[in-house]
Design an enzyme around this catalytic site. Structure first.
Site, PDB file in Angstrom:
ATOM      1  CG  MET A  28      -1.897  -1.211   1.168  1.00  0.00           C
ATOM      2  SD  MET A  28      -3.416  -0.947   2.075  1.00  0.00           S
ATOM      3  CE  MET A  28      -2.787  -0.716   3.723  1.00  0.00           C
ATOM      4  CE1 TYR A  49       4.879   8.527   4.051  1.00  0.00           C
ATOM      5  CE2 TYR A  49       5.342   7.116   5.939  1.00  0.00           C
ATOM      6  CZ  TYR A  49       5.363   8.358   5.344  1.00  0.00           C
ATOM      7  OH  TYR A  49       5.877   9.420   6.012  1.00  0.00           O
ATOM      8  CG  HIS A  61       8.305   0.120   6.181  1.00  0.00           C
ATOM      9  ND1 HIS A  61       8.582  -1.229   6.155  1.00  0.00           N
ATOM     10  CD2 HIS A  61       6.968   0.218   6.392  1.00  0.00           C
ATOM     11  CE1 HIS A  61       7.487  -1.920   6.371  1.00  0.00           C
ATOM     12  NE2 HIS A  61       6.479  -1.067   6.505  1.00  0.00           N
ATOM     13  N   GLY A  63      10.941  -2.899   5.559  1.00  0.00           N
ATOM     14  CA  GLY A  63      10.204  -4.172   5.470  1.00  0.00           C
ATOM     15  C   GLY A  63       9.810  -4.454   4.024  1.00  0.00           C
ATOM     16  CG  HIS A  64       6.857  -1.944   2.197  1.00  0.00           C
ATOM     17  ND1 HIS A  64       6.757  -0.785   2.928  1.00  0.00           N
ATOM     18  CD2 HIS A  64       5.643  -2.546   2.285  1.00  0.00           C
ATOM     19  CE1 HIS A  64       5.543  -0.671   3.418  1.00  0.00           C
ATOM     20  NE2 HIS A  64       4.839  -1.732   3.054  1.00  0.00           N
ATOM     21  CD  GLN A  70      -6.192  -3.868   2.226  1.00  0.00           C
ATOM     22  OE1 GLN A  70      -6.050  -4.316   1.090  1.00  0.00           O
ATOM     23  NE2 GLN A  70      -5.221  -3.940   3.128  1.00  0.00           N
ATOM     24  CB  VAL A 123      11.889  -5.978   8.344  1.00  0.00           C
ATOM     25  CG1 VAL A 123      13.061  -5.010   8.431  1.00  0.00           C
ATOM     26  CG2 VAL A 123      12.140  -7.026   7.264  1.00  0.00           C
ATOM     27  CB  SER A 127       3.861  -0.660  10.764  1.00  0.00           C
ATOM     28  OG  SER A 127       2.592  -0.192  10.356  1.00  0.00           O
ATOM     29  CB  SER A 128       2.927   2.418   6.236  1.00  0.00           C
ATOM     30  OG  SER A 128       3.572   1.594   5.292  1.00  0.00           O
TER      31      SER A 128
END
Ligand code: AMP
Length: 283
Positions: free
Chosen positions: A30, A32, A34, A36-37, A61, A176, A185-186
Site C-alpha cells: 500500500m 509509504y 519502509h 520491510g517492503h 479492505q 523486519v 509499519s507505515s
C-alpha cells in the site's frame, strides 16, 4: 524502472514477459515504503526476471471508521526506493480503475478469516483476498511475496491460492524490525514519541511469552495473562486481542506443546499496531 497506472498496460507488459519466458514476481504493497517492503523486493529480485511492486491503498479492505483517507502516502519517495532495490515496474492503479462502477465480485475465504483481525475488522480479509486475486490476474506473476508481519493475511492468501488452484508460488518473509525491535509499519508515523515508547511493549510481550515457555510454562491462559501485564493496558494502550493459536489454521490453542502463533493487536493512542511471533516449546 517503469510506472504503469493502467490495468490493460500492466497486463500487456506481463503477457510480453511471459512470451519471452521471463519469471515474474509481485510484491503487493500500500506504499509509504519502509525497509520491510524493500526487504521483500530484494528477496524476489534474486529469484525472478521481472519484479513488479504494486502500490495501491485498497479501499475495500478498510472499514468505515478506519484510516483510508489519512493513510500515509509519498509516491515520489516510493518510486526512488523501489528503483534503488531493482524493481522493474511499479503498478499503481486508481481505485476507480480497480473498482469501476457496477463492480460486484468479491473473494471470500472462510474459516481462517474468522479469528484475530477477522473479529475486529469485519470485511477486511474479503477486501484483501479480492484485491490480491485481481492483482494476480493483472500482473500474472509466477510468485508473490508477503510479510509474516501480517501473518493472518499470509495465511488467507495461501488458502485462497490453494483453494482456487492459482498457479503462483507464495513466499513468506520474516518480520523486519526497527533498531529497538518495533515491527516496521507505515502506520508507525502516526505515533508520538511517547506512544512510540509504549509501542515497544508489543515485542517485549512476545519475548516474555517465549521466556515463560523456555521455563516450562505450557498453558496459554497463563502465558496470555503475563502478556497482558507486559502490555500494561491503560491510558493510550488498549488491547484489541492477544491470542495463541495454531500457526496453520489459526484455531485457538489452550496449550503450547510444539509450535504456536502468538498474535497481538494493540491500539496505542488511535493507532492499531499488530505483531506476532511463533512460540516454540521443546518437549
Ligand atoms: P502494506 O503496505 O502494509 O500492505 O504491506 C505490504 C507487504 O509488506 C505485506 O506483505 C506486509 O506483510 C509486508 N510488510 C509490512 N511491514 C513489514 C515488516 N515490518 N516486515 C516484513 N514485511 C512487512
Amino acid at each position: 524502472m517503469r510506472i504503469i497506472n493502467s490495468v490493460v498496460e500492466m497486463q500487456q507488459q506481463a503477457d510480453r514477459w511471459r512470451a519471452e519466458g521471463k519469471k515474474i514476481a509481485l510484491v503487493p504493497t500500500m506504499g509509504y515504503l519502509h525497509e520491510g517492503h524493500l526487504s521483500l523486493m530484494r528477496a524476489v529480485r534474486n529469484r525472478a526476471d521481472a519484479v513488479v511492486a504494486s502500490i495501491f491503498v485498497n479501499p475495500t479492505q478498510f472499514g468505515p471508521n478506519e484510516d483510508l483517507e489519512r493513510y500515509p502516502r509519498d509516491f515520489e519517495r516510493d518510486g526512488k526506493l523501489s528503483e534503488s532495490v531493482g524493481v522493474d515496474v511499479i503498478f499503481a492503479p486508481q481505485p476507480a480503475d480497480m473498482y469501476p462502477s457496477g463492480y460486484q465480485t468479491y473473494v471470500e475465504v472462510t474459516d481462517v478469516t474468522g479469528p484475530l483481525c477477522g473479529g475486529s475488522r469485519p470485511g477486511h480479509f474479503r477486501g484483501v483476498a479480492t484485491v490480491v486475486a485481481k492483482l494476480f490476474n493483472i500482473v500474472e506473476p509466477h510468485m508473490a511475496i508477503f510479510g509474516e508481519k501480517d501473518y493472518q493475511q499470509l495465511t488467507v492468501i495461501r488458502r485462497m491460492v490453494a483453494d482456487l488452484n492459482m498457479n503462483i508460488e507464495i513466499i513468506g518473509y520474516p518480520i523486519v524490525r526497527e533498531h529497538d525491535d518495533l515491527a516496521m509499519s507505515s502506520r508507525n508515523v502516526y505515533l508520538s514519541a511517547e506512544q512510540r515508547g509504549k509501542a515497544l511493549r508489543l515485542n517485549l510481550a512476545l519475548k516474555e511469552a517465549q521466556g515463560l515457555i523456555d521455563k516450562g510454562e505450557r498453558q496459554s491462559d497463563s502465558i496470555l495473562a503475563r502478556v497482558r501485564e507486559v502490555l500494561q493496558p491503560g491510558e493510550d494502550v488498549r488491547i484489541d486481542y492477544a491470542q495463541i493459536c495454531r500457526p496453520d489454521t489459526l484455531e485457538d490453542l489452550t496449550r503450547v506443546d510444539d509450535r504456536a502463533l502468538l498474535a497481538l493487536a494493540v491500539y496505542v493512542g488511535a493507532t492499531r499496531l499488530i505483531d506476532n511471533r511463533i512460540l516454540t516449546a521443546r518437549s
